[in-house]
Write a protein that holds these residues in place. Structure first.
Motif, PDB file in Angstrom:
ATOM      1  N   ILE A 129       0.418  -0.947  -0.340  1.00 10.32           N
ATOM      2  CA  ILE A 129      -0.154  -0.161   0.889  1.00 10.32           C
ATOM      3  C   ILE A 129       0.688   1.484  -0.025  1.00 10.32           C
ATOM      4  O   ILE A 129       0.635   2.166  -0.876  1.00 10.32           O
ATOM      5  CB  ILE A 129      -1.325   0.220   1.543  1.00 10.32           C
ATOM      6  N   ILE A 130       2.480   1.081   0.045  1.00 14.43           N
ATOM      7  CA  ILE A 130       2.968   1.820   0.571  1.00 14.43           C
ATOM      8  C   ILE A 130       3.641   3.001  -1.077  1.00 14.43           C
ATOM      9  O   ILE A 130       3.291   4.692  -0.540  1.00 14.43           O
ATOM     10  CB  ILE A 130       4.580   1.956   0.690  1.00 14.43           C
ATOM     11  N   GLU A 131       3.243   2.919  -1.762  1.00 18.48           N
ATOM     12  CA  GLU A 131       3.035   3.005  -2.967  1.00 18.48           C
ATOM     13  C   GLU A 131       1.768   3.596  -3.707  1.00 18.48           C
ATOM     14  O   GLU A 131       2.187   3.979  -4.488  1.00 18.48           O
ATOM     15  CB  GLU A 131       3.435   1.712  -4.275  1.00 18.48           C
ATOM     16  N   VAL A 132       0.886   2.710  -3.514  1.00 24.89           N
ATOM     17  CA  VAL A 132      -0.274   3.820  -3.187  1.00 24.89           C
ATOM     18  C   VAL A 132      -0.282   4.903  -2.528  1.00 24.89           C
ATOM     19  O   VAL A 132      -0.622   6.382  -3.601  1.00 24.89           O
ATOM     20  CB  VAL A 132      -1.489   2.825  -3.124  1.00 24.89           C
ATOM     21  N   TYR A 133       0.147   5.240  -1.635  1.00 25.90           N
ATOM     22  CA  TYR A 133       0.010   6.266  -0.860  1.00 25.90           C
ATOM     23  C   TYR A 133       0.939   7.653  -1.207  1.00 25.90           C
ATOM     24  O   TYR A 133       0.935   8.717  -1.550  1.00 25.90           O
ATOM     25  CB  TYR A 133       0.691   5.965   0.958  1.00 25.90           C
ATOM     26  N   LYS A 134       2.448   6.902  -2.578  1.00 24.36           N
ATOM     27  CA  LYS A 134       3.258   8.326  -2.547  1.00 24.36           C
ATOM     28  C   LYS A 134       3.041   8.743  -4.095  1.00 24.36           C
ATOM     29  O   LYS A 134       3.063   9.685  -4.055  1.00 24.36           O
ATOM     30  CB  LYS A 134       4.890   6.992  -3.033  1.00 24.36           C
ATOM     31  N   ASN A 135       1.725   7.862  -4.592  1.00 21.51           N
ATOM     32  CA  ASN A 135       1.634   8.234  -6.047  1.00 21.51           C
ATOM     33  C   ASN A 135       0.514   9.060  -5.251  1.00 21.51           C
ATOM     34  O   ASN A 135       0.063  10.450  -6.125  1.00 21.51           O
ATOM     35  CB  ASN A 135       0.560   7.285  -6.655  1.00 21.51           C
ATOM     36  N   LEU A 136      -0.989   8.679  -4.383  1.00 21.00           N
ATOM     37  CA  LEU A 136      -1.711   9.899  -3.669  1.00 21.00           C
ATOM     38  C   LEU A 136      -0.974  10.423  -3.650  1.00 21.00           C
ATOM     39  O   LEU A 136      -1.661  12.033  -4.104  1.00 21.00           O
ATOM     40  CB  LEU A 136      -2.607   8.540  -3.097  1.00 21.00           C
ATOM     41  N   GLN A 137       0.283  11.245  -2.754  1.00 22.42           N
ATOM     42  CA  GLN A 137       1.028  12.072  -2.853  1.00 22.42           C
ATOM     43  C   GLN A 137       1.173  13.283  -3.850  1.00 22.42           C
ATOM     44  O   GLN A 137       0.763  14.226  -3.666  1.00 22.42           O
ATOM     45  CB  GLN A 137       1.916  12.117  -1.371  1.00 22.42           C
ATOM     46  N   GLN A 138       1.114  12.254  -4.775  1.00 25.27           N
ATOM     47  CA  GLN A 138       1.750  13.422  -6.000  1.00 25.27           C
ATOM     48  C   GLN A 138       0.621  14.233  -6.078  1.00 25.27           C
ATOM     49  O   GLN A 138       1.510  15.492  -7.108  1.00 25.27           O
ATOM     50  CB  GLN A 138       2.386  12.292  -7.160  1.00 25.27           C
ATOM     51  N   ILE A 139      -0.539  13.714  -5.932  1.00 26.77           N
ATOM     52  CA  ILE A 139      -1.593  14.894  -6.690  1.00 26.77           C
ATOM     53  C   ILE A 139      -2.619  15.242  -5.151  1.00 26.77           C
ATOM     54  O   ILE A 139      -3.685  15.639  -5.438  1.00 26.77           O
ATOM     55  CB  ILE A 139      -3.389  14.032  -7.277  1.00 26.77           C
ATOM     56  N   GLN A 140      -2.131  15.727  -3.534  1.00 29.14           N
ATOM     57  CA  GLN A 140      -2.216  16.062  -2.623  1.00 29.14           C
ATOM     58  C   GLN A 140      -2.925  17.508  -3.294  1.00 29.14           C
ATOM     59  O   GLN A 140      -3.808  17.943  -2.349  1.00 29.14           O
ATOM     60  CB  GLN A 140      -1.053  16.079  -2.367  1.00 29.14           C
ATOM     61  N   HIS A 141      -2.175  18.095  -4.180  1.00 31.44           N
ATOM     62  CA  HIS A 141      -2.837  19.155  -4.221  1.00 31.44           C
ATOM     63  C   HIS A 141      -4.276  19.374  -5.448  1.00 31.44           C
ATOM     64  O   HIS A 141      -4.638  20.358  -4.457  1.00 31.44           O
ATOM     65  CB  HIS A 141      -2.036  20.066  -5.317  1.00 31.44           C
ATOM     66  N   ARG A 142      -4.977  18.402  -4.910  1.00 31.25           N
ATOM     67  CA  ARG A 142      -6.132  18.074  -5.268  1.00 31.25           C
ATOM     68  C   ARG A 142      -7.368  17.918  -3.906  1.00 31.25           C
ATOM     69  O   ARG A 142      -8.346  18.318  -4.048  1.00 31.25           O
ATOM     70  CB  ARG A 142      -6.466  16.746  -6.674  1.00 31.25           C
ATOM     71  N   GLY A 143      -6.945  18.169  -2.751  1.00 32.87           N
ATOM     72  CA  GLY A 143      -7.802  17.870  -2.122  1.00 32.87           C
ATOM     73  C   GLY A 143      -6.992  17.933  -1.099  1.00 32.87           C
ATOM     74  O   GLY A 143      -6.080  17.011  -0.573  1.00 32.87           O
ATOM     75  N   HIS A 144      -6.639  19.088   0.824  1.00 34.01           N
ATOM     76  CA  HIS A 144      -5.850  19.489   1.405  1.00 34.01           C
ATOM     77  C   HIS A 144      -6.764  18.337   2.599  1.00 34.01           C
ATOM     78  O   HIS A 144      -5.784  18.090   3.845  1.00 34.01           O
ATOM     79  CB  HIS A 144      -5.674  20.474   1.740  1.00 34.01           C
ATOM     80  N   ASP A 145      -8.662  18.414   2.459  1.00 37.66           N
ATOM     81  CA  ASP A 145      -8.793  17.926   3.646  1.00 37.66           C
ATOM     82  C   ASP A 145      -8.565  17.026   3.991  1.00 37.66           C
ATOM     83  O   ASP A 145      -8.719  17.202   5.649  1.00 37.66           O
ATOM     84  CB  ASP A 145     -10.027  18.751   3.074  1.00 37.66           C
ATOM     85  N   SER A 146      -8.505  15.948   3.941  1.00 38.03           N
ATOM     86  CA  SER A 146      -8.664  14.667   4.072  1.00 38.03           C
ATOM     87  C   SER A 146      -8.390  13.692   3.502  1.00 38.03           C
ATOM     88  O   SER A 146      -8.097  13.928   1.357  1.00 38.03           O
ATOM     89  CB  SER A 146     -10.284  13.791   5.407  1.00 38.03           C
ATOM     90  N   TYR A 147      -8.115  12.229   3.081  1.00 39.58           N
ATOM     91  CA  TYR A 147      -8.385  11.403   2.290  1.00 39.58           C
ATOM     92  C   TYR A 147      -8.596   9.935   3.254  1.00 39.58           C
ATOM     93  O   TYR A 147      -8.801   9.617   4.359  1.00 39.58           O
ATOM     94  CB  TYR A 147      -6.748  10.761   1.810  1.00 39.58           C
ATOM     95  N   GLY A 148      -9.083   9.113   2.285  1.00 33.47           N
ATOM     96  CA  GLY A 148      -9.700   8.002   2.134  1.00 33.47           C
ATOM     97  C   GLY A 148      -8.860   6.949   1.454  1.00 33.47           C
ATOM     98  O   GLY A 148      -8.335   6.942   0.129  1.00 33.47           O
ATOM     99  N   ILE A 149      -8.219   5.520   1.677  1.00 31.48           N
ATOM    100  CA  ILE A 149      -7.885   4.436   1.218  1.00 31.48           C
ATOM    101  C   ILE A 149      -8.610   3.035   0.974  1.00 31.48           C
ATOM    102  O   ILE A 149      -9.076   2.572   2.814  1.00 31.48           O
ATOM    103  CB  ILE A 149      -6.270   4.156   1.706  1.00 31.48           C
ATOM    104  N   LEU A 150      -8.867   2.494   0.072  1.00 32.10           N
ATOM    105  CA  LEU A 150      -9.100   0.966   0.123  1.00 32.10           C
ATOM    106  C   LEU A 150      -8.113  -0.268   0.132  1.00 32.10           C
ATOM    107  O   LEU A 150      -7.809   0.371  -1.193  1.00 32.10           O
ATOM    108  CB  LEU A 150     -10.314   1.185  -0.794  1.00 32.10           C
ATOM    109  N   CYS A 151      -8.341  -1.103   0.393  1.00 32.01           N
ATOM    110  CA  CYS A 151      -6.772  -1.816   0.529  1.00 32.01           C
ATOM    111  C   CYS A 151      -7.787  -3.155   0.498  1.00 32.01           C
ATOM    112  O   CYS A 151      -8.381  -3.793   1.548  1.00 32.01           O
ATOM    113  CB  CYS A 151      -6.633  -1.872   1.668  1.00 32.01           C
ATOM    114  N   LYS A 152      -8.040  -4.182  -0.874  1.00 33.48           N
ATOM    115  CA  LYS A 152      -9.002  -5.421  -1.231  1.00 33.48           C
ATOM    116  C   LYS A 152      -7.785  -6.154  -1.358  1.00 33.48           C
ATOM    117  O   LYS A 152      -7.321  -6.134  -2.268  1.00 33.48           O
ATOM    118  CB  LYS A 152     -10.100  -4.763  -1.975  1.00 33.48           C
TER     119      LYS A 152
END
Length: 424
Positions: free
Chosen positions: A4-27
């Motif tokens: 999941i760490i790789e997903v967080y890294k990629n999500l962090q690259q577009i952090q500018h699109r949302g500063h308020d909160s974040y959600g992650i689903l791991c299946k």
């Protein structure tokens, strides 16, 4: 399986699109784990990172929360996990669908989408394929949506292609992101087309070779040619997109720099620089005005210095309520008085919405000793509302909708004010 760490890294690259909160689903093969966290992604926190590294899965969905109103709407968090009589599903989306476009009393479009997917008894559909085709034909805009079922991943975009959405198989797995910069190899991606629904089958997901894991187009809305370009949100290029993002085969950085060049050439023609070039200072308002500011300065041959820096404790102010917005905008920037004093300052910004922050910037620059303040905006005046994902709900809130250029110049207290025209 992926960590999941790789997903967080990629999500962090577009952090500018949302500063308020974040959600992650791991299946994984055994279960679905869903987490929601307020604030920004914090991969620098060692214990936080070690906890994430223990999580593995076959499918991940991540969503960044950007509030488009005064309330965070805490009850509506993405990703959404639900089911209907066809099967279980999860989805995330970017955009905004006016709630009056569908039967029912909905406060939030996320809930409206969820209800549409859950309540399928009146829709005469027998599969998720049919359900999503019905969705695209029901809702005009504005959405880019990812939905995962037990047997497939679907990507779909509204018929006008208002918001970005792209995917890549270059790493050997399917990566999907709002922006190309959120993909591991961000320069090798495919943009989902306007009105298109793509389906990726998940049969034998663990063992399927990437060359066979290709999308099937199950539907394409027949969007009129003259609306395909006009439907794109220009505010993406002006403000939201990362400078490193490619959207519709266009570089965001290049577009912003081209707009800055037009402003600079117009000022050369109008003889803005009256005497010694060393008397002038160009400042890009961080962060979207910085690169265009440097380009503007370079074209004219003026000094650029980042004499205004952003206060990291203050995020976007144009989405706040009135009094809160004014207080926050006064604390939004930090000024370098030693650089500003005695200079004719030219500030480059991406846009002016309500004008409160700009008025406070001009006041502060004069307080710190600027002799003149010239405002240059790399976009046209914003004169109307937006219902599709930007918090511009009423024309009375828009300074350009209620004032002429001369009136805005007086209101801001600046020496001169120029915008790009729509044609430019």
């Amino acid at each position: 399986k992926q960590n999941i760490i790789e997903v967080y890294k990629n999500l962090q690259q577009i952090q500018h699109r949302g500063h308020d909160s974040y959600g992650i689903l791991c299946k994984s093969e055994k279960n679905i784990e869903l987490t929601h966290t307020k604030g920004l992604i914090d991969l620098e926190n060692l214990s936080y990172k070690e906890e994430l590294q223990r999580k593995n899965g076959n499918l991940f969905m991540g969503h960044l929360r950007y509030k488009t109103s005064g309330s965070l709407n805490e009850k509506i968090k993405q990703p959404i996990v639900s089911s209907n009589c066809i099967g279980s599903f999860s989805f995330i989306f970017n955009g905004n669908i006016p709630c009056n476009e569908y039967n029912g009393n909905f406060d939030f479009d996320t809930k409206m989408i969820q209800t549409f997917f859950e309540d399928i008894h009146t829709k005469n559909v027998n599969s998720f394929d049919d359900l999503l085709i019905k969705f695209v034909n029901t809702f005009e805009r504005a959405y880019s949506l990812i939905i995962a079922t037990d047997s497939a991943i679907y990507l779909l975009k509204d018929r006008y292609g208002v918001r970005p959405l792209c995917y890549s198989l270059e790493t050997g797995i399917l990566e999907v992101s709002s922006e190309s910069i959120g993909i591991s190899i961000n320069y090798k991606h495919t943009e989902v087309k306007s009105g298109q629904i793509l389906k990726f089958n998940l049969d034998n997901l663990n063992n399927i070779p990437k060359e066979k894991f290709k999308p099937i187009q199950i539907y394409k809305f027949n969007t009129p040619i003259n609306t395909i370009i006009g439907g794109k949100c220009i505010f993406e290029y002006i403000y939201f997109l990362s400078p490193n993002t490619i959207w519709n085969n266009l570089s965001t950085e290049k577009i912003r720099n081209e707009w800055a060049k037009i402003l600079a050439k117009n000022d050369i023609i109008d003889n803005l620089i009256r005497d010694d070039y060393s008397n002038y200072l160009v400042i890009g308002i961080p962060s979207t005005g910085m690169l265009p500011g440097k380009e503007y300065a370079n074209i004219i041959g003026l000094k650029y210095e980042q004499a205004i820096t952003k206060n990291k404790a203050i995020n976007r102010t144009f989405i706040l309520s009135g009094g809160e917005r004014d207080r926050a905008s006064k604390k939004k920037y930090i000024y370098n008085k030693s650089v500003i004093t005695g200079k004719r300052v030219i500030i480059i910004d991406d846009s002016i919405v309500r004008g409160i922050t700009m008025k406070n910037i001009v006041t502060s620059l004069f307080e710190y000793g600027a002799e003149e303040v010239h405002i240059r905006i790399i976009s046209p005046e914003i004169k109307d509302i937006c219902k599709y994902g930007i918090d511009i709900p009423e024309k009375k809130d828009l300074v350009a909708a209620n004032m002429s250029l001369i009136e805005m110049t007086s209101y801001f207290g600046c020496t001169t004010l120029k915008f790009l025209t729509v044609k430019e």
